[in-house]
Design a protein around this motif. Structure first.
Motif, PDB file in Angstrom:
ATOM      1  N   UNK A  36      -0.796 -24.038   0.241  1.00  0.00           N
ATOM      2  CA  UNK A  36      -0.433 -23.254  -0.934  1.00  0.00           C
ATOM      3  C   UNK A  36       0.377 -22.024  -0.540  1.00  0.00           C
ATOM      4  N   UNK A  37       0.022 -21.407   0.576  1.00  0.00           N
ATOM      5  CA  UNK A  37       0.784 -20.248   1.036  1.00  0.00           C
ATOM      6  C   UNK A  37       2.222 -20.641   1.386  1.00  0.00           C
ATOM      7  N   UNK A  38       2.413 -21.825   1.933  1.00  0.00           N
ATOM      8  CA  UNK A  38       3.769 -22.258   2.272  1.00  0.00           C
ATOM      9  C   UNK A  38       4.610 -22.529   1.032  1.00  0.00           C
ATOM     10  N   UNK A  39       3.959 -22.799  -0.093  1.00  0.00           N
ATOM     11  CA  UNK A  39       4.716 -23.052  -1.318  1.00  0.00           C
ATOM     12  C   UNK A  39       5.259 -21.771  -1.950  1.00  0.00           C
ATOM     13  N   UNK A  40       4.609 -20.661  -1.685  1.00  0.00           N
ATOM     14  CA  UNK A  40       4.962 -19.428  -2.397  1.00  0.00           C
ATOM     15  C   UNK A  40       6.384 -18.961  -2.100  1.00  0.00           C
ATOM     16  N   UNK A  41       6.891 -19.002  -0.843  1.00  0.00           N
ATOM     17  CA  UNK A  41       8.295 -18.635  -0.654  1.00  0.00           C
ATOM     18  C   UNK A  41       9.249 -19.512  -1.475  1.00  0.00           C
ATOM     19  N   UNK A  42       8.942 -20.783  -1.590  1.00  0.00           N
ATOM     20  CA  UNK A  42       9.795 -21.686  -2.369  1.00  0.00           C
ATOM     21  C   UNK A  42       9.765 -21.294  -3.836  1.00  0.00           C
ATOM     22  N   UNK A  43       8.568 -21.065  -4.371  1.00  0.00           N
ATOM     23  CA  UNK A  43       8.423 -20.746  -5.794  1.00  0.00           C
ATOM     24  C   UNK A  43       9.090 -19.421  -6.169  1.00  0.00           C
ATOM     25  N   UNK A  44       9.164 -18.500  -5.196  1.00  0.00           N
ATOM     26  CA  UNK A  44       9.697 -17.180  -5.494  1.00  0.00           C
ATOM     27  C   UNK A  44      11.108 -16.972  -4.960  1.00  0.00           C
ATOM     28  N   UNK A  45      11.699 -18.007  -4.384  1.00  0.00           N
ATOM     29  CA  UNK A  45      13.072 -17.911  -3.910  1.00  0.00           C
ATOM     30  C   UNK A  45      13.255 -16.961  -2.750  1.00  0.00           C
ATOM     31  N   UNK A  46      12.259 -16.879  -1.872  1.00  0.00           N
ATOM     32  CA  UNK A  46      12.333 -15.993  -0.713  1.00  0.00           C
ATOM     33  C   UNK A  46      12.239 -16.817   0.568  1.00  0.00           C
ATOM     34  N   UNK A  47      12.696 -16.232   1.666  1.00  0.00           N
ATOM     35  CA  UNK A  47      12.571 -16.928   2.943  1.00  0.00           C
ATOM     36  C   UNK A  47      11.152 -16.833   3.494  1.00  0.00           C
ATOM     37  N   UNK A  48      10.458 -15.751   3.160  1.00  0.00           N
ATOM     38  CA  UNK A  48       9.133 -15.495   3.716  1.00  0.00           C
ATOM     39  C   UNK A  48       8.183 -15.008   2.616  1.00  0.00           C
ATOM     40  N   UNK A  49       6.905 -15.208   2.870  1.00  0.00           N
ATOM     41  CA  UNK A  49       5.856 -14.604   2.055  1.00  0.00           C
ATOM     42  C   UNK A  49       4.851 -13.942   2.991  1.00  0.00           C
ATOM     43  N   UNK A  50       4.325 -12.820   2.544  1.00  0.00           N
ATOM     44  CA  UNK A  50       3.375 -12.034   3.333  1.00  0.00           C
ATOM     45  C   UNK A  50       2.062 -11.955   2.568  1.00  0.00           C
ATOM     46  N   UNK A  51       0.962 -12.124   3.271  1.00  0.00           N
ATOM     47  CA  UNK A  51      -0.356 -12.152   2.637  1.00  0.00           C
ATOM     48  C   UNK A  51      -1.221 -11.041   3.231  1.00  0.00           C
ATOM     49  N   UNK A  52      -1.727 -10.176   2.358  1.00  0.00           N
ATOM     50  CA  UNK A  52      -2.536  -9.026   2.752  1.00  0.00           C
ATOM     51  C   UNK A  52      -3.951  -9.170   2.221  1.00  0.00           C
ATOM     52  N   UNK A  53      -4.922  -8.990   3.111  1.00  0.00           N
ATOM     53  CA  UNK A  53      -6.320  -8.991   2.704  1.00  0.00           C
ATOM     54  C   UNK A  53      -6.976  -7.701   3.182  1.00  0.00           C
ATOM     55  N   UNK A  54      -7.492  -6.884   2.275  1.00  0.00           N
ATOM     56  CA  UNK A  54      -8.108  -5.624   2.700  1.00  0.00           C
ATOM     57  C   UNK A  54      -9.333  -5.877   3.585  1.00  0.00           C
ATOM     58  N   UNK A  55      -9.496  -4.995   4.592  1.00  0.00           N
ATOM     59  CA  UNK A  55     -10.687  -4.999   5.418  1.00  0.00           C
ATOM     60  C   UNK A  55     -11.367  -3.637   5.296  1.00  0.00           C
ATOM     61  N   UNK A  56     -12.513  -3.497   5.918  1.00  0.00           N
ATOM     62  CA  UNK A  56     -13.211  -2.210   5.858  1.00  0.00           C
ATOM     63  C   UNK A  56     -12.350  -1.110   6.447  1.00  0.00           C
ATOM     64  N   UNK A  57     -12.510   0.104   5.937  1.00  0.00           N
ATOM     65  CA  UNK A  57     -11.813   1.225   6.560  1.00  0.00           C
ATOM     66  C   UNK A  57     -12.265   1.344   8.008  1.00  0.00           C
ATOM     67  N   UNK A  58     -11.330   1.689   8.856  1.00  0.00           N
ATOM     68  CA  UNK A  58     -11.636   1.795  10.273  1.00  0.00           C
ATOM     69  C   UNK A  58     -12.477   3.030  10.551  1.00  0.00           C
ATOM     70  N   UNK A  59     -13.177   2.982  11.661  1.00  0.00           N
ATOM     71  CA  UNK A  59     -14.048   4.094  12.046  1.00  0.00           C
ATOM     72  C   UNK A  59     -13.234   5.140  12.813  1.00  0.00           C
ATOM     73  N   UNK A  60     -12.166   5.620  12.202  1.00  0.00           N
ATOM     74  CA  UNK A  60     -11.356   6.637  12.841  1.00  0.00           C
ATOM     75  C   UNK A  60     -11.529   7.955  12.112  1.00  0.00           C
ATOM     76  N   UNK A  61     -11.052   9.007  12.751  1.00  0.00           N
ATOM     77  CA  UNK A  61     -11.183  10.332  12.147  1.00  0.00           C
ATOM     78  C   UNK A  61     -10.438  10.400  10.821  1.00  0.00           C
ATOM     79  N   UNK A  62      -9.375   9.624  10.694  1.00  0.00           N
ATOM     80  CA  UNK A  62      -8.565   9.680   9.484  1.00  0.00           C
ATOM     81  C   UNK A  62      -8.952   8.596   8.469  1.00  0.00           C
ATOM     82  N   UNK A  63      -9.815   7.667   8.849  1.00  0.00           N
ATOM     83  CA  UNK A  63     -10.251   6.637   7.917  1.00  0.00           C
ATOM     84  C   UNK A  63      -9.117   5.826   7.341  1.00  0.00           C
ATOM     85  N   UNK A  64      -8.175   5.420   8.186  1.00  0.00           N
ATOM     86  CA  UNK A  64      -7.030   4.677   7.686  1.00  0.00           C
ATOM     87  C   UNK A  64      -7.460   3.312   7.184  1.00  0.00           C
ATOM     88  N   UNK A  65      -6.886   2.848   6.080  1.00  0.00           N
ATOM     89  CA  UNK A  65      -7.221   1.511   5.599  1.00  0.00           C
ATOM     90  C   UNK A  65      -6.687   0.448   6.550  1.00  0.00           C
TER      91      UNK A  65
END
Length: 296
Positions: A36-65
């Motif tokens: 299904x992920x491989x179909x998305x570039x075709x459906x949207x007329x793009x060469x690539x598609x990027x998929x982002x899944x949030x994870x827990x905030x890191x245990x850093x001083x700045x708490x970067x996502x």
């Protein structure tokens, strides 16, 4: 489709606020299959598609996502995609809505790295990231000959210092005599795919000589991953920046996409550090105003 996700069209690596490489960025609920992920570039007329899944905030001083990031073309999953990373960072910064610099950690199957982005008004975002160490070696006579033949580049039009470069997968960096030679290229896509498959290359990144201030043009041909010509290829530009740094050129701005009607510009800089040179590569992006839902 069995899954659902929200897809946003992001134009990455704009030139003077226009053009760029359209990229589908999907906030992934991890229920889509790889097919299904491989179909998305075709459906949207793009060469690539990027998929982002949030994870827990890191245990850093700045708490970067932190986000798991994956890249797909219609043909396969890729270990990295530079303009896709720019698009993802731009979307994340835009959604965060913060003033100043936005930073996030991005995780692939191979590495974790930091990206940064700065909003420029309501429409534009500047984004950059470190693609990781660049491996460089001289091309063999066979590698150079086979790729030049498939590209249709005469020996007199090609520079002698072709380099095999990799951030993840290898590709061949091919210098040509001038921008006119570059613009006239008309590769045999089928033959180039056979050659790149045989040599294990992602593709061929062909570039003109840089000006004294680091401006040049390039074209990236990657039929082995289903992309006959890429509008903007940031990782290959990072590879070129690492190569040119040995010649004292530490900043470059590379024009791409003209041959396919979507002008793009990618910037890259090389910074000396105790552990070795560090490359930062990026560009400007704009976020599409409409969201497309992919439903199961």
């Amino acid at each position: 489709m069995n899954g659902s996700a929200a897809a946003v069209l992001v134009h990455a690596c704009l030139r003077d606020g226009t053009g760029g490489s359209p990229t589908a960025v999907v906030l992934d609920d991890d229920r889509l299959s790889d097919e299904e992920r491989r179909r998305i570039p075709v459906e949207h007329g793009t060469s690539h598609a990027v998929f982002l899944r949030p994870e827990r905030e890191t245990e850093t001083a700045h708490g970067r996502p932190a986000f798991r990031i994956r890249f797909f073309t219609s043909g396969e999953e890729l270990p990295a995609c530079g303009h896709g990373t720019v698009a993802a960072l731009a979307l994340l910064a835009n959604r965060a809505g913060e003033e100043g610099e936005y930073r996030a950690l991005l995780r692939t199957s191979a590495r974790t790295f930091e990206g940064l982005a700065v909003r420029k008004g309501a429409a534009l975002v500047n984004a950059a990231f470190d693609p990781g160490p660049v491996d460089l070696r001289p091309a063999s006579a066979e590698e150079r000959s086979l790729v030049l033949s498939a590209l249709g580049v005469a020996g007199a039009d090609a520079g002698p210092d072709a380099r095999v470069a990799g951030v993840g997968r290898e590709r061949l960096l091919v210098p040509v005599r001038n921008r006119s030679v570059l613009a006239a290229l008309d590769p045999n896509s089928g033959r180039l795919r056979e050659v790149c498959d045989h040599l294990g290359f992602l593709g061929a990144y062909v570039y003109s000589p840089p000006s004294p201030t680091g401006e040049l043009a390039a074209r990236m041909f990657a039929p082995s991953i289903g992309v006959p010509e890429d509008i903007a290829n940031a990782n290959s530009t990072a590879c070129l920046a690492a190569h040119l740094a040995d010649r004292g050129i530490n900043r470059i701005a590379v024009d791409m996409g003209d041959a396919v009607g979507s002008p793009a510009t990618i910037t890259a800089s090389v910074h000396p550090e105790p552990t070795g040179p560090r490359v930062l590569v990026g560009g400007t992006a704009t976020i599409g105003t409409s969201h497309t839902w992919v439903r199961g």
